[in-house]
Design an enzyme around this catalytic site. Structure first.
Site, PDB file in Angstrom:
ATOM      1  N   ASP A  51      41.258 -32.942   7.526  1.00 22.92           N
ATOM      2  CA  ASP A  51      39.839 -32.985   7.159  1.00 22.92           C
ATOM      3  C   ASP A  51      39.270 -34.291   7.664  1.00 22.92           C
ATOM      4  O   ASP A  51      39.975 -35.303   7.718  1.00 22.92           O
ATOM      5  CB  ASP A  51      39.656 -32.879   5.630  1.00 22.92           C
ATOM      6  CG  ASP A  51      38.292 -32.308   5.267  1.00 22.92           C
ATOM      7  OD1 ASP A  51      38.229 -31.150   4.800  1.00 22.92           O
ATOM      8  OD2 ASP A  51      37.281 -33.012   5.476  1.00 22.92           O
ATOM      9  N   LYS A  89      30.573 -18.968 -11.458  1.00 23.48           N
ATOM     10  CA  LYS A  89      31.499 -18.064 -12.157  1.00 23.48           C
ATOM     11  C   LYS A  89      32.582 -18.920 -12.798  1.00 23.48           C
ATOM     12  O   LYS A  89      32.658 -20.124 -12.512  1.00 23.48           O
ATOM     13  CB  LYS A  89      32.086 -17.035 -11.191  1.00 23.48           C
ATOM     14  CG  LYS A  89      32.985 -17.622 -10.116  1.00 23.48           C
ATOM     15  CD  LYS A  89      33.598 -16.502  -9.314  1.00 23.48           C
ATOM     16  CE  LYS A  89      34.501 -17.028  -8.241  1.00 23.48           C
ATOM     17  NZ  LYS A  89      35.121 -15.990  -7.466  1.00 23.48           N
ATOM     18  N   PHE A 112      32.864  -5.365  -9.888  1.00 21.57           N
ATOM     19  CA  PHE A 112      31.530  -5.843  -9.471  1.00 21.57           C
ATOM     20  C   PHE A 112      30.393  -5.016 -10.082  1.00 21.57           C
ATOM     21  O   PHE A 112      29.365  -4.817  -9.464  1.00 21.57           O
ATOM     22  CB  PHE A 112      31.418  -5.896  -7.932  1.00 21.57           C
ATOM     23  CG  PHE A 112      32.032  -7.154  -7.387  1.00 21.57           C
ATOM     24  CD1 PHE A 112      33.412  -7.280  -7.324  1.00 21.57           C
ATOM     25  CD2 PHE A 112      31.255  -8.215  -6.990  1.00 21.57           C
ATOM     26  CE1 PHE A 112      34.002  -8.451  -6.878  1.00 21.57           C
ATOM     27  CE2 PHE A 112      31.836  -9.398  -6.542  1.00 21.57           C
ATOM     28  CZ  PHE A 112      33.212  -9.507  -6.485  1.00 21.57           C
ATOM     29  N   CYS A 145      29.303 -18.138  -1.156  1.00 19.41           N
ATOM     30  CA  CYS A 145      29.407 -17.127  -0.096  1.00 19.41           C
ATOM     31  C   CYS A 145      28.262 -16.111  -0.085  1.00 19.41           C
ATOM     32  O   CYS A 145      27.559 -15.995   0.923  1.00 19.41           O
ATOM     33  CB  CYS A 145      30.741 -16.398  -0.215  1.00 19.41           C
ATOM     34  SG  CYS A 145      32.134 -17.479   0.172  1.00 19.41           S
ATOM     35  N   PHE A 152      39.203 -13.577   2.442  1.00 26.56           N
ATOM     36  CA  PHE A 152      38.552 -12.824   1.357  1.00 26.56           C
ATOM     37  C   PHE A 152      38.878 -13.374  -0.025  1.00 26.56           C
ATOM     38  O   PHE A 152      38.575 -12.740  -1.019  1.00 26.56           O
ATOM     39  CB  PHE A 152      38.961 -11.347   1.428  1.00 26.56           C
ATOM     40  CG  PHE A 152      38.555 -10.689   2.725  1.00 26.56           C
ATOM     41  CD1 PHE A 152      37.261 -10.219   2.899  1.00 26.56           C
ATOM     42  CD2 PHE A 152      39.451 -10.567   3.772  1.00 26.56           C
ATOM     43  CE1 PHE A 152      36.870  -9.634   4.098  1.00 26.56           C
ATOM     44  CE2 PHE A 152      39.075  -9.984   4.979  1.00 26.56           C
ATOM     45  CZ  PHE A 152      37.774  -9.516   5.137  1.00 26.56           C
ATOM     46  N   HIS A 194      29.355  -5.831 -13.341  1.00 28.22           N
ATOM     47  CA  HIS A 194      29.016  -6.565 -14.558  1.00 28.22           C
ATOM     48  C   HIS A 194      27.619  -7.149 -14.402  1.00 28.22           C
ATOM     49  O   HIS A 194      27.395  -7.992 -13.538  1.00 28.22           O
ATOM     50  CB  HIS A 194      30.023  -7.682 -14.821  1.00 28.22           C
ATOM     51  CG  HIS A 194      31.418  -7.162 -14.991  1.00 28.22           C
ATOM     52  ND1 HIS A 194      31.820  -6.473 -16.116  1.00 28.22           N
ATOM     53  CD2 HIS A 194      32.477  -7.168 -14.168  1.00 28.22           C
ATOM     54  CE1 HIS A 194      33.074  -6.088 -15.972  1.00 28.22           C
ATOM     55  NE2 HIS A 194      33.502  -6.496 -14.795  1.00 28.22           N
ATOM     56  N   ALA A 195      26.727  -6.669 -15.234  1.00 30.08           N
ATOM     57  CA  ALA A 195      25.353  -7.187 -15.135  1.00 30.08           C
ATOM     58  C   ALA A 195      25.333  -8.656 -15.544  1.00 30.08           C
ATOM     59  O   ALA A 195      26.119  -9.087 -16.390  1.00 30.08           O
ATOM     60  CB  ALA A 195      24.438  -6.370 -16.047  1.00 30.08           C
ATOM     61  N   GLU A 246      37.257 -17.805  -5.281  1.00 31.02           N
ATOM     62  CA  GLU A 246      37.499 -19.042  -6.021  1.00 31.02           C
ATOM     63  C   GLU A 246      37.861 -18.670  -7.452  1.00 31.02           C
ATOM     64  O   GLU A 246      37.336 -17.730  -8.017  1.00 31.02           O
ATOM     65  CB  GLU A 246      36.240 -19.926  -6.007  1.00 31.02           C
ATOM     66  CG  GLU A 246      35.990 -20.524  -4.645  1.00 31.02           C
ATOM     67  CD  GLU A 246      34.684 -21.287  -4.560  1.00 31.02           C
ATOM     68  OE1 GLU A 246      34.114 -21.646  -5.602  1.00 31.02           O
ATOM     69  OE2 GLU A 246      34.223 -21.513  -3.424  1.00 31.02           O
TER      70      GLU A 246
HETATM   71  N1  NAD Z   1      34.835 -20.752  -0.826  1.00 28.71           N
HETATM   72  C1  NAD Z   1      35.159 -19.487  -0.774  1.00 28.71           C
HETATM   73  O1  NAD Z   1      35.390 -18.838  -1.789  1.00 28.71           O
HETATM   74  C2  NAD Z   1      35.282 -18.777   0.563  1.00 28.71           C
HETATM   75  C3  NAD Z   1      35.912 -17.522   0.614  1.00 28.71           C
HETATM   76  C4  NAD Z   1      36.027 -16.883   1.839  1.00 28.71           C
HETATM   77  C5  NAD Z   1      35.509 -17.489   2.990  1.00 28.71           C
HETATM   78  N2  NAD Z   1      34.875 -18.692   2.899  1.00 28.71           N
HETATM   79  C6  NAD Z   1      34.377 -19.298   4.135  1.00 28.71           C
HETATM   80  O2  NAD Z   1      35.313 -20.282   4.571  1.00 28.71           O
HETATM   81  C7  NAD Z   1      34.638 -21.372   5.176  1.00 28.71           C
HETATM   82  C8  NAD Z   1      34.993 -22.657   4.461  1.00 28.71           C
HETATM   83  O3  NAD Z   1      34.498 -22.583   3.147  1.00 28.71           O
HETATM   84  P1  NAD Z   1      34.922 -23.615   1.999  1.00 28.71           P
HETATM   85  O4  NAD Z   1      34.333 -23.115   0.734  1.00 28.71           O
HETATM   86  O5  NAD Z   1      36.383 -23.877   2.088  1.00 28.71           O
HETATM   87  O6  NAD Z   1      34.103 -24.916   2.514  1.00 28.71           O
HETATM   88  P2  NAD Z   1      34.234 -26.411   1.992  1.00 28.71           P
HETATM   89  O7  NAD Z   1      32.906 -27.021   2.209  1.00 28.71           O
HETATM   90  O8  NAD Z   1      34.860 -26.457   0.636  1.00 28.71           O
HETATM   91  O9  NAD Z   1      35.292 -27.082   3.008  1.00 28.71           O
HETATM   92  C9  NAD Z   1      35.065 -27.296   4.362  1.00 28.71           C
HETATM   93  C10 NAD Z   1      35.795 -28.571   4.756  1.00 28.71           C
HETATM   94  O10 NAD Z   1      35.767 -28.721   6.178  1.00 28.71           O
HETATM   95  C11 NAD Z   1      35.693 -30.111   6.483  1.00 28.71           C
HETATM   96  N3  NAD Z   1      35.248 -30.254   7.880  1.00 28.71           N
HETATM   97  C12 NAD Z   1      34.065 -29.911   8.430  1.00 28.71           C
HETATM   98  N4  NAD Z   1      34.080 -30.144   9.764  1.00 28.71           N
HETATM   99  C13 NAD Z   1      35.307 -30.647  10.056  1.00 28.71           C
HETATM  100  C14 NAD Z   1      35.938 -31.065  11.266  1.00 28.71           C
HETATM  101  N5  NAD Z   1      35.316 -31.025  12.453  1.00 28.71           N
HETATM  102  N6  NAD Z   1      37.188 -31.544  11.198  1.00 28.71           N
HETATM  103  C15 NAD Z   1      37.843 -31.586  10.006  1.00 28.71           C
HETATM  104  N7  NAD Z   1      37.294 -31.188   8.849  1.00 28.71           N
HETATM  105  C16 NAD Z   1      36.050 -30.718   8.863  1.00 28.71           C
HETATM  106  C17 NAD Z   1      34.736 -30.644   5.424  1.00 28.71           C
HETATM  107  O11 NAD Z   1      34.868 -32.038   5.256  1.00 28.71           O
HETATM  108  C18 NAD Z   1      35.171 -29.850   4.177  1.00 28.71           C
HETATM  109  O12 NAD Z   1      36.169 -30.545   3.440  1.00 28.71           O
HETATM  110  C19 NAD Z   1      33.149 -21.018   5.144  1.00 28.71           C
HETATM  111  O13 NAD Z   1      32.798 -20.393   6.344  1.00 28.71           O
HETATM  112  C20 NAD Z   1      33.069 -20.040   3.996  1.00 28.71           C
HETATM  113  O14 NAD Z   1      31.979 -19.157   4.135  1.00 28.71           O
HETATM  114  C21 NAD Z   1      34.773 -19.361   1.715  1.00 28.71           C
END
Ligand code: NAD
Length: 437
Positions: free
Chosen positions: A30, A324, A252, A263, A152, A254-255, A155
């Site tokens: 990161d 949630k 999915f 997302c 998919f 649940h009102a 959290e």
């Molecule tokens: N959170 C979820 O429940 C979930 C579920 C499925 C898919 N997604 C998708 O997954 C992706 C990530 O989501 P997230 O919730 O983990 O995001 P997040 O913001 O929690 O984490 C992203 C991380 O990437 C790091 N980052 C950004 N650019 C970087 C780079 N060039 N080099 C190194 N690190 C870098 C950021 O510092 C951050 O820590 C998104 O596209 C999201 O839509 C998320």
């Protein structure tokens, strides 16, 4: 397999930890130095049940490490996953792909031959083509393949979802990439998790179609809840009645106060932007987005109407702030619109959330944060349950009735019944139930 995760947020960190738990060697990268410093000390930057133990075990076993140095971390990888954020771009709702493209450039500069670069971030259809173009431009002679592998996980249940997925979607038409991906997911395949190989574009679309469909399901039942309130039905019975039909399914339904989170809001908007760009309107999704925005704002009116008096300077107690339970994620949480509406009416909000208050504080500068649920209720005009944390499922309602100035419980998640509340001396308003409006 040697795997490097670019981005150590909810998806990168959970996926990286789970891959290492399967026995792969994983480096989570990161560019946020504080995040990596915390992880190196064994401190989790997010709240996710079971994650800290899994990370500790795999670090101890020498299979999982953390780094700020992307270049050295991708050098010997068999697969480099891009798991960076793709938030909504300001103004037009398109996914902001700047993090994805920046990561692709950095990867291309340092990765070695025979590596698959896997896009795990949620990205609009065609992004894989652009990532491939960027990589080819910077590293024309290297043998690198670009695949899509949307994630998919949910959290709050992320580890279970990652290890026991309903399906794994892999978008690639390249045999070498397919072989590496098959090897990476072999432990899950052995557990009978279905792997669906598709084209890269189809894989990218599957992710958006899934989220748009789930958002539609939630919005559908929320509108049925409104109808129930108007005509005297019970939305929970409706949900059971339709959910028992296998073609519909019970999940999915649940009102509640509207969908939120990291997302659904941004992914529905990004899908609409793609549809607009290709002149193929998605009218159902358009309506879902509009209905959900209206609903989130309507929740404040619902609370104020139930209280029925001037709220200037008066206290309202809120239980739950995150979108949630079992997460500390505050992105697009319905509590934000609700609190805004209540504060606009002059109310003073006291709130408690088991895990979300650190994230919530900077977003809600006027809210008074309490350290336990009962303090929230003290001398308040109403208690509003916004997020259905387990910790709120067995509250001492009699004690709450005694603490409140006006004995009013607004249960936006239907975790109690009118009878239970009445027995404790509370006036009850749920969602989509008789007398709920
Ligand atoms: N959170 C979820 O429940 C979930 C579920 C499925 C898919 N997604 C998708 O997954 C992706 C990530 O989501 P997230 O919730 O983990 O995001 P997040 O913001 O929690 O984490 C992203 C991380 O990437 C790091 N980052 C950004 N650019 C970087 C780079 N060039 N080099 C190194 N690190 C870098 C950021 O510092 C951050 O820590 C998104 O596209 C999201 O839509 C998320």
């Amino acid at each position: 397999m040697r795997i490097t995760m670019i981005g150590s947020g909810y998806v990168g960190l959970v996926s990286g930890a789970c891959f290492s738990d399967f026995g792969h060697n994983v480096i989570c990268v990161d560019h946020d130095q504080e995040k990596i410093a915390l992880l190196q000390k064994g401190v989790m930057p997010i709240y996710e049940p079971g994650l800290a133990d899994m990370v500790a075990n795999n670090v101890k076993a020498g299979r999982l490490s953390f780094s700020n140095d992307l270049a050295s971390s991708v050098k010997n990888a068999d697969a480099v996953f891009i798991a960076v954020g793709t938030p909504s771009r300001r103004g037009d709702g398109h996914a902001d792909l700047s993090y994805v493209f920046a990561a692709a450039k950095e990867i291309a500069a340092s990765v070695s031959d025979n590596t698959v670069v896997v896009d795990k971030s949620t990205v609009p259809v065609g992004t894989g083509d652009e990532v491939e173009r960027i990589i080819r431009e910077i590293a024309p002679d290297k043998k690198i393949w670009v695949a899509s592998n949307p994630e998919f996980l949910r959290e709050g249940a992320a580890i279970g979802d990652f290890k026991r997925p309903d399906r794994i979607v892999i978008g690639t038409e390249n045999p070498e990439a397919r072989e590496i991906m098959q090897e990476i997911y072999r432990p899950l395949y052995l557990n009978q998790s279905p792997i669906l190989f598709t084209s890269r574009r189809s894989a990218e679309l599957i992710k958006y179609a899934s989220n748009a469909f789930l958002a539609t399901k939630i919005t559908f039942i929320n509108e049925m809840a409104d109808l129930c309130e108007a005509v005297g039905g019970d939305v929970q019975d409706i949900a059971r009645g339709i959910g028992a039909d296998n073609r519909i399914g019970s999940k999915f339904l649940h009102a509640g106060p509207g969908y939120g989170g990291s997302c659904f809001p941004k992914d529905t908007l990004a899908l609409l932007k793609t549809a607009e760009n290709f002149a193929t309107p998605l009218r159902v999704v358009e309506s879902v987005v509009t209905a959900n925005n209206i609903r989130k704002r309507a929740m404040a009116r619902k609370v104020l109407q139930a209280i029925g008096k001037d709220m200037r300077g008066q206290k309202i107690g809120l239980l739950g702030l995150t979108f949630k339970p079992n997460t500390d994620d505050m992105r697009d949480a319905p509590s934000l619109a609700l609190i805004q509406g209540l504060e606009d009416a002059g109310a003073i909000i006291h709130a408690y959330d088991p895990e979300g208050m650190t994230q919530a504080r900077p977003l809600l500068p006027n809210v008074i944060f309490e350290d336990e649920p009962y303090k929230v209720a003290e001398k308040a005009e109403a208690l509003v349950i916004v997020t259905e944390w387990d910790a709120f499922r067995a509250l001492d309602l009699k004690r709450i009735a005694g603490l409140l100035k006006t004995p009013l419980l607004l249960d936006l998640r239907n975790i109690y019944t009118e009878e239970e509340a009445k027995k404790a001396g509370l006036v009850y308003h749920g969602i989509g139930r008789p007398n709920a409006g």
